[in-house]
Structures are given as structure tokens and as C-alpha cells.
Design a protein around this motif. Structure first.
Motif, mmCIF file in Angstrom:
data_model
loop_
_atom_site.group_PDB
_atom_site.id
_atom_site.type_symbol
_atom_site.label_atom_id
_atom_site.label_comp_id
_atom_site.label_asym_id
_atom_site.label_seq_id
_atom_site.Cartn_x
_atom_site.Cartn_y
_atom_site.Cartn_z
ATOM 1 N N ALA A 242 0.815 -1.219 0.000
ATOM 2 C CA ALA A 242 0.000 0.000 0.000
ATOM 3 C C ALA A 242 0.845 1.264 0.000
ATOM 4 N N ASP A 243 1.960 1.249 0.748
ATOM 5 C CA ASP A 243 2.736 2.490 0.869
ATOM 6 C C ASP A 243 3.372 2.919 -0.455
ATOM 7 N N ARG A 244 3.626 1.945 -1.354
ATOM 8 C CA ARG A 244 4.193 2.332 -2.661
ATOM 9 C C ARG A 244 3.128 2.977 -3.549
ATOM 10 N N PHE A 245 1.887 2.525 -3.451
ATOM 11 C CA PHE A 245 0.798 3.199 -4.161
ATOM 12 C C PHE A 245 0.619 4.616 -3.603
ATOM 13 N N VAL A 246 0.705 4.732 -2.283
ATOM 14 C CA VAL A 246 0.568 6.042 -1.630
ATOM 15 C C VAL A 246 1.678 6.984 -2.112
ATOM 16 N N GLN A 247 2.899 6.465 -2.187
ATOM 17 C CA GLN A 247 4.030 7.283 -2.648
ATOM 18 C C GLN A 247 3.812 7.763 -4.081
ATOM 19 N N ALA A 248 3.257 6.873 -4.918
ATOM 20 C CA ALA A 248 2.987 7.243 -6.315
ATOM 21 C C ALA A 248 1.967 8.377 -6.379
ATOM 22 N N ALA A 249 0.967 8.316 -5.491
ATOM 23 C CA ALA A 249 -0.030 9.387 -5.432
ATOM 24 C C ALA A 249 0.615 10.690 -4.981
ATOM 25 N N LYS A 250 1.526 10.588 -4.021
ATOM 26 C CA LYS A 250 2.252 11.787 -3.552
ATOM 27 C C LYS A 250 3.098 12.386 -4.668
ATOM 28 N N ASN A 251 3.588 11.511 -5.560
ATOM 29 C CA ASN A 251 4.460 11.953 -6.648
ATOM 30 C C ASN A 251 3.684 12.440 -7.877
ATOM 31 N N GLY A 252 2.353 12.514 -7.763
ATOM 32 C CA GLY A 252 1.590 13.130 -8.842
ATOM 33 C C GLY A 252 0.708 12.232 -9.681
ATOM 34 N N ALA A 253 0.661 10.922 -9.365
ATOM 35 C CA ALA A 253 -0.250 10.050 -10.118
ATOM 36 C C ALA A 253 -1.688 10.514 -9.878
ATOM 37 N N GLN A 254 -2.457 10.622 -10.942
ATOM 38 C CA GLN A 254 -3.860 11.051 -10.817
ATOM 39 C C GLN A 254 -4.798 9.864 -10.648
ATOM 40 N N VAL A 255 -4.338 8.702 -11.138
ATOM 41 C CA VAL A 255 -5.129 7.471 -11.015
ATOM 42 C C VAL A 255 -4.233 6.385 -10.435
ATOM 43 N N ALA B 2 -6.144 -6.563 -0.197
ATOM 44 C CA ALA B 2 -5.055 -5.578 -0.252
ATOM 45 C C ALA B 2 -5.499 -4.307 -0.986
ATOM 46 N N MET B 3 -6.525 -4.421 -1.834
ATOM 47 C CA MET B 3 -7.052 -3.235 -2.521
ATOM 48 C C MET B 3 -7.687 -2.285 -1.500
ATOM 49 N N LYS B 4 -8.457 -2.860 -0.588
ATOM 50 C CA LYS B 4 -9.101 -2.052 0.468
ATOM 51 C C LYS B 4 -8.033 -1.445 1.386
ATOM 52 N N THR B 5 -7.003 -2.236 1.696
ATOM 53 C CA THR B 5 -5.894 -1.748 2.530
ATOM 54 C C THR B 5 -5.254 -0.516 1.884
ATOM 55 N N THR B 6 -5.074 -0.569 0.581
ATOM 56 C CA THR B 6 -4.446 0.549 -0.138
ATOM 57 C C THR B 6 -5.342 1.779 -0.117
ATOM 58 N N ILE B 7 -6.633 1.579 -0.342
ATOM 59 C CA ILE B 7 -7.567 2.716 -0.302
ATOM 60 C C ILE B 7 -7.570 3.347 1.089
ATOM 61 N N ASP B 8 -7.568 2.497 2.128
ATOM 62 C CA ASP B 8 -7.513 3.008 3.510
ATOM 63 C C ASP B 8 -6.227 3.802 3.745
ATOM 64 N N ALA B 9 -5.116 3.331 3.162
ATOM 65 C CA ALA B 9 -3.827 4.021 3.322
ATOM 66 C C ALA B 9 -3.853 5.384 2.619
ATOM 67 N N LEU B 10 -4.529 5.456 1.477
ATOM 68 C CA LEU B 10 -4.663 6.737 0.768
ATOM 69 C C LEU B 10 -5.494 7.721 1.593
ATOM 70 N N VAL B 11 -6.538 7.197 2.228
ATOM 71 C CA VAL B 11 -7.381 8.034 3.107
ATOM 72 C C VAL B 11 -6.534 8.563 4.263
ATOM 73 N N GLU B 12 -5.788 7.645 4.890
ATOM 74 C CA GLU B 12 -4.970 7.996 6.054
ATOM 75 C C GLU B 12 -3.914 9.053 5.699
ATOM 76 N N ALA B 13 -3.398 8.966 4.469
ATOM 77 C CA ALA B 13 -2.359 9.915 4.033
ATOM 78 C C ALA B 13 -2.959 11.247 3.574
ATOM 79 N N GLY B 14 -4.314 11.331 3.581
ATOM 80 C CA GLY B 14 -4.973 12.563 3.161
ATOM 81 C C GLY B 14 -4.952 12.780 1.660
ATOM 82 N N LEU B 15 -4.782 11.675 0.903
ATOM 83 C CA LEU B 15 -4.652 11.783 -0.554
ATOM 84 C C LEU B 15 -5.874 11.285 -1.319
ATOM 85 N N ARG B 16 -6.821 10.699 -0.595
ATOM 86 C CA ARG B 16 -7.922 10.022 -1.289
ATOM 87 C C ARG B 16 -8.714 10.958 -2.201
#
Length: 210
Positions: A127-140, A153-167
Motif C-alpha cells: 500500500a505504501d508504494r501506491f501512496v508514494q505514487a499518489a504523492k508523486n503526482g499520479a492522478q489514477v 489488499a485493494m481495500k488496505t491501499t484505499i484506507d492508506a490513501l485516506v490515512e495519508a490525506g490523498l484520497r
């Protein structure tokens, strides 16, 4: 089309022909963006439509994709140098615990063929690598799972995006053999696609591009 051979070569999966005519077009002064968006992108759209009509199957898509990649490899550095912007950025990966990649790779190719910049995070992506990609400018964020055991693990990643304030900043798209629209809705994903050409279309819809 002056360079219809580029289009026809992609649809037929003739990689040498595509490379030859992309180079000819470049030598003749055709802009890289024109070659990309008037020949390569429509050709991959045609390949996707044939796949949906069951006229093409995965092998034909892979051969067509290889032909398109040959042309893209010539265009990429030139497009970057001339400031041709991709239509959007997608970070793509198979979720943690899952090592399947053929479907993911096809989705990446179709996205690239539609004009997106694709960041392929590979397989077994936490999940944290998807989060990092979002931080680096990925729109999708596009996640694939081929096993029912790795789908959570898909839900885990979405939860991690929420937690990082990126959702709110990214769209999340999911797919893979066991994944359904109902599951996408259940975990709070923005979109689901049953196949690679559908994924490219869905990404455009999610970003308001079609």
C-alpha cells in the motif's frame, strides 16, 4: 492518412513495419505528438474494440501492443523534449501478495496507447508504494488482483490513501479476474474495468477526458 502503414502495422501486430514508418514520418518532419495521437492511439483503440467484439484475443493484443511499443520507443524521448504532455498519469500495480502480471501489463499498454503516462509499480506492491505514487503526482491508482486471497489488499491501499490525506486527490481503479463492480463499490473504488481496453476507457472517464 499519409502514414496509414503505422495504423495498419499496429492493428496487424507488425512491429518492423511500425518502426520503419514511424521513423519515416519523423524524418519527413511529422511532429511526434501527431504520430502518437493520430496513428498509434487510434490503432490501439481499434485493437481494443476488436478485443471487445471477440475478434481479437490476448495473443493478438500482446502482438499489437509490442508493435505499438516499438513506435512509442522512438517517440517518447522526442515527445518529452518537445513538451508534448500526456493526457494524465496512472500508477499501476498488482497488489501485495499477488505476482500475476500479464493482465496488468496489458492494461499498462492500453493506457499508454490511449495517451497516458504509465508508472508501472510491478507486482506484489504494498500500500505504501501506491501512496508514494499518489504523492508523486499520479492522478489514477490502478490496482490488479488475480487471487481472491489478495483482493483485500485493494481495500488496505484505499484506507492508506485516506490515512495519508490523498484520497480526494486521486481516482482509484481496480480490476482482475475475481474482481467485480460490486466489490469495487464495496471497497470504495472509483472505477472497475473487466478488461484492458475497458480500463483505458474508464481512466479517461474518471479524469473527465471522455
Amino acid at each position: 492518412m499519409e502514414y496509414k502503414e503505422i495504423y495498419d502495422g499496429v492493428v496487424a501486430g507488425n512491429a518492423p513495419l511500425v518502426k520503419e514508418y514511424v521513423q519515416k514520418a519523423l524524418d519527413a518532419g511529422v511532429e511526434p505528438g501527431v504520430i502518437m495521437f493520430e496513428y498509434l492511439v487510434p490503432a490501439m483503440q481499434e485493437v481494443g474494440e476488436r478485443f471487445e467484439r471477440h475478434e481479437y484475443f490476448v495473443p493478438e493484443m500482446l502482438i499489437a501492443a509490442r508493435a505499438m511499443q516499438g513506435g512509442l520507443n522512438l517517440l517518447r524521448p522526442l515527445m518529452a523534449a518537445s513538451g508534448v504532455e500526456p493526457i494524465g498519469t496512472v500508477a499501476l500495480g498488482t497488489v501485495k501478495g499477488d505476482l500475476h502480471e500479464i493482465g496488468k501489463n496489458l492494461v499498462g499498454i492500453m493506457l499508454e496507447g490511449a495517451g497516458f503516462k504509465v508508472i508501472d509499480l510491478g507486482v506484489d506492491v504494498p500500500a505504501d508504494r501506491f501512496v508514494q505514487a499518489a504523492k508523486n503526482g499520479a492522478q489514477v491508482i490502478a490496482m490488479s488482483a488475480l487471487l481472491t486471497t489478495t483482493m483485500p489488499a485493494m481495500k488496505t491501499t484505499i484506507d492508506a490513501l485516506v490515512e495519508a490525506g490523498l484520497r480526494d486527490r486521486v481516482k482509484v481503479m481496480v480490476g482482475g479476474a475475481p474482481v467485480t463492480q460490486a466489490y469495487a463499490d464495496q471497497i470504495g473504488a472509483d472505477g472497475y474495468a473487466p478488461d484492458a481496453s475497458g480500463a483505458a476507457r474508464k481512466a479517461k472517464v474518471l479524469l473527465g477526458l471522455s
